[in-house]
Write a protein that holds these residues in place. Structure first.
Motif, PDB file in Angstrom:
ATOM      1  N   GLY A 344       0.790  -1.222   0.000  1.00  0.00           N
ATOM      2  CA  GLY A 344       0.000   0.000   0.000  1.00  0.00           C
ATOM      3  C   GLY A 344       0.821   1.271   0.000  1.00  0.00           C
ATOM      4  N   VAL A 345       2.137   1.171  -0.232  1.00  0.00           N
ATOM      5  CA  VAL A 345       2.983   2.362  -0.294  1.00  0.00           C
ATOM      6  C   VAL A 345       3.313   2.652  -1.749  1.00  0.00           C
ATOM      7  N   ALA A 346       3.664   3.896  -2.018  1.00  0.00           N
ATOM      8  CA  ALA A 346       4.061   4.306  -3.366  1.00  0.00           C
ATOM      9  C   ALA A 346       5.578   4.445  -3.404  1.00  0.00           C
ATOM     10  N   LEU A 347       6.211   3.634  -4.236  1.00  0.00           N
ATOM     11  CA  LEU A 347       7.666   3.671  -4.352  1.00  0.00           C
ATOM     12  C   LEU A 347       8.113   4.795  -5.276  1.00  0.00           C
ATOM     13  N   LEU A 348       9.364   5.195  -5.092  1.00  0.00           N
ATOM     14  CA  LEU A 348      10.007   6.140  -5.992  1.00  0.00           C
ATOM     15  C   LEU A 348      10.783   5.375  -7.050  1.00  0.00           C
ATOM     16  N   ARG A 349      10.686   5.814  -8.296  1.00  0.00           N
ATOM     17  CA  ARG A 349      11.536   5.280  -9.357  1.00  0.00           C
ATOM     18  C   ARG A 349      12.759   6.169  -9.393  1.00  0.00           C
ATOM     19  N   LEU A 350      13.900   5.592  -8.998  1.00  0.00           N
ATOM     20  CA  LEU A 350      15.047   6.434  -8.666  1.00  0.00           C
ATOM     21  C   LEU A 350      16.298   5.982  -9.424  1.00  0.00           C
ATOM     22  N   PRO A 351      16.712   6.691 -10.477  1.00  0.00           N
ATOM     23  CA  PRO A 351      17.961   6.337 -11.155  1.00  0.00           C
ATOM     24  C   PRO A 351      19.163   6.608 -10.257  1.00  0.00           C
ATOM     25  N   GLU A 352      20.263   5.929 -10.541  1.00  0.00           N
ATOM     26  CA  GLU A 352      21.477   6.102  -9.738  1.00  0.00           C
ATOM     27  C   GLU A 352      21.933   7.550  -9.713  1.00  0.00           C
ATOM     28  N   ALA A 353      21.774   8.248 -10.827  1.00  0.00           N
ATOM     29  CA  ALA A 353      22.248   9.634 -10.917  1.00  0.00           C
ATOM     30  C   ALA A 353      21.470  10.577 -10.004  1.00  0.00           C
ATOM     31  N   ALA A 354      20.343  10.116  -9.456  1.00  0.00           N
ATOM     32  CA  ALA A 354      19.530  10.971  -8.602  1.00  0.00           C
ATOM     33  C   ALA A 354      20.052  11.047  -7.174  1.00  0.00           C
TER      34      ALA A 354
END
Length: 612
Positions: A344-354
């Motif tokens: 029920g949580v919303a994940l972040l789509r997170l590239p390495e460069a972030a």
């Protein structure tokens, strides 16, 4: 095989066999992968029964034992065994492990009790109480484990209720410390006082520990499951070797400027990258598929991953029952997103460069005196020979913690402990107190990085005496070599790889020579975290009696051939397989499997500890 008119082993007990004998036979057949031969045909018209989609008749023996009587319903049986001073047999041996009680006979008398020390944090009163317990009803010592945990040993069956009741009085438990459970949850041992950490994640480790203990459906999972939290501190909890790891990372200013909604949820810019699938004994590190969560969503997400594993883990084949095989079947991204939906949580789509790079890991940071984040305070890392603590040492360290550390004690995955919060003016007194107990805050490059599982002296699976060999090896190498940085040597007694031989600069796996002597397979070039990589096999089996001389030769070859300032890890990593064999051809020829040697036997651990 069952004859006409007889039940199979998976049905009612065969005529003439007791329940214990039947359980023993079922376990033996499971080890031989022969249980399918004895599956009974379903009764005509019987309703289909399944466990998370697996038909009842397809379950392996361990799953049937858990189904017949779940891990939470074993207290009456524990009481019966204590009253009769009787050790468990057959399938009960497996089920007792869910209570943290291991029948390690015939390797060692009595039980081994593995505790749960969530987030690697304990109090002085707990450590002192465990010392008294070890003295009164156990073997008089404890071992620090590779999950920042403690084990007591040589506990007679008649004392197990006293043991468990006393643990509860101390605010500790052994429930779920073995078998098919979520094992001790680890964190950076310096959490809360680490000058480098991004966030103190130890409260999450403790809270998740209690959430699991108090949720019956999370006990008796398909097989064991490891979880670690890495807040970015200087001492690693080896998050990438766990089934599930949360690694704190700092978002870049550019990313935060582009995503104000993230900056609102994470005003300090810290989120947790999700790592899945670490099991180095099976050749895998936990990896990120580019997903992260907010710090306050980590527990919900972890519970979502566990529910997925419970439903989809293999319950028919123990060799395929780990979380890795769910990931192999479905893929990391699909599993990550499925767990997101379940949690029920919303994940972040997170590239390495972030994110910014992780801060450096100090491979010697768990030994010695180091500055803490708090002004004018330090933490003191105490070196323990092969992770062993006597009852007297436990009591003495507890008293030092009460006097100088506010009652705080930390355990590490490197099998030692830390005394935090020591004021500048008290450092000398703490160091003197540690040394008065026969311990030290200094260690050589070899002693700093040696890790050893229990080994053959107290584990029925082990092929070699790992702790004894490790202590002997350290003493031998200290007399002949001086290195400018730690070299991690991991000794594990069997293929279960409790000491994670694949991530050691030098990894040693228990084995036997052709003539039946104790021995080790030798691996080189492993590492975790920023040094991530699996060690490669060099040679073996090397007889335990020859191990010291063999590795003496390996270290000599390294020092003769390395580039200026080149670490052992970098040296081995730059060599391909053929070059690796050539670099160490001389010690392999002198001490390898085909060499005839007659070195003296290694001394016992007790004799080594008595040596000045």
């Amino acid at each position: 095989m069952a004859c006409a008119g007889q039940s199979s082993l998976d049905g009612a007990p065969l005529e003439g066999f007791s329940p214990d004998q039947r359980a023993y036979l079922e376990g033996l057949l499971e080890q031989l992968d022969l249980t399918t031969v004895f599956k009974p045909a379903p009764a005509a018209g019987a309703a289909a029964v399944s466990v998370h989609g697996t038909p009842l008749e397809d379950l392996c023996s361990q799953e049937k034992w858990k189904l017949e009587r779940p891990p939470g319903e074993w207290w009456p049986t524990l009481a019966e065994h204590a009253a009769a001073d009787r050790m468990p047999e057959g399938g009960d041996v497996f089920m007792f492990k869910h209570q943290g009680l291991f029948n390690v006979q015939p390797a060692q008398p009595g039980f081994m009790c593995r505790l749960r020390i969530p987030a690697c944090k304990m109090t002085a009163d707990q450590l002192g109480g465990l010392g008294s317990l070890a003295e009164s009803i156990a073997g008089g010592y404890a071992h620090v484990t590779t999950r920042g945990n403690l084990q007591l040993r040589e506990i007679p069956a008649k004392h197990i209720l006293t043991l468990l009741e006393t643990l509860a009085d101390l605010g500790l438990t052994s429930k779920g410390a073995g078998a098919d459970s979520v094992r001790n949850i680890t964190c950076n041992p310096t959490a809360g006082f680490d000058p480098q950490e991004l966030v103190d994640l130890s409260p999450l480790g403790v809270r998740l520990h209690h959430a699991i203990l108090n949720t019956p459906s999370l006990h008796g999972i398909p097989r064991k499951f490891n979880i670690a939290f890495d807040g970015g501190g200087v001492i690693s909890p080896l998050a990438d070797t766990n089934d599930l790891g949360f690694a704190a990372c700092k978002l870049t200013d550019a990313y935060l400027a582009q995503h104000p909604e993230v900056a609102e949820r994470a005003p300090d810019g810290v989120v947790l990258r999700i790592l899945l699938g670490g099991i180095t004994g099976h050749g895998d590190f936990a990896i990120s598929s580019g997903f992260a969560c907010y710090v306050d969503d980590a527990i919900a997400y972890a519970l979502g991953v566990l529910r997925l594993f419970i439903e989809e883990g293999d319950r028919t084949n123990r060799k395929k029952a780990r979380f890795k095989y769910v990931l192999d079947a479905r893929g990391h991204e699909a599993v990550t997103l499925d767990a997101e939906s379940r949690s029920g949580v919303a994940l972040l789509r997170l590239p390495e460069a972030a994110t910014e790079p992780r801060g450096p890991i100090d491979r010697a940071g768990h030994i010695g005196v180091h500055p803490a984040a708090q002004s004018h305070q330090s933490y003191v890392g105490v070196a323990l020979p092969a992770g062993r603590l006597s009852a007297e040492q436990m009591g003495g360290l507890a008293e030092l913690s009460r006097m100088y550390c506010g009652g705080d004690v930390r355990l590490t995955v490197w099998q030692n402990l830390l005394l935090p919060g020591v004021a500048e003016g008290d450092i000398a007194a703490v160091v003197a107190g540690v040394r008065a107990l026969g311990l030290d805050v200094k260690a050589s490059s070899f002693a700093t990085g040696v890790v050893a599982c229990t080994g053959k002296f107290a584990c029925q699976y082990a092929s070699a005496h790992t702790k004894e060999s490790g202590v002997s090896l350290v003493k031998h190498l200290e007399e002949r070599h001086e290195l400018d940085r730690p070299i991690n040597i991991h000794l594990t007694g069997c293929s279960h790889s409790c000491a994670q031989h694949y991530i050691g600069d030098i990894g040693l796996l228990g084995a036997s020579t052709a003539d039946g002597r104790e021995a080790f397979q030798v691996y080189l070039g492993g590492g975790a975290d920023q040094d991530q990589g699996l060690a490669r096999r060099l040679t073996g089996p090397i007889a335990s009696d020859d191990l010291n001389e063999f590795l003496d030769g390996v270290l000599s070859a390294y020092q003769d051939r390395r580039a200026p300032g080149e670490s052992f890890l970098d040296f081995t990593r730059r060599l391909d397989d053929d070059a690796l064999q050539q670099a160490f051809a001389e010690p392999v020829a002198a001490w390898g499997p085909d060499a005839a040697t007659s070195a003296p036997s290694a001394p016992t651990l007790e004799a080594l500890e008595a040596t000045p």
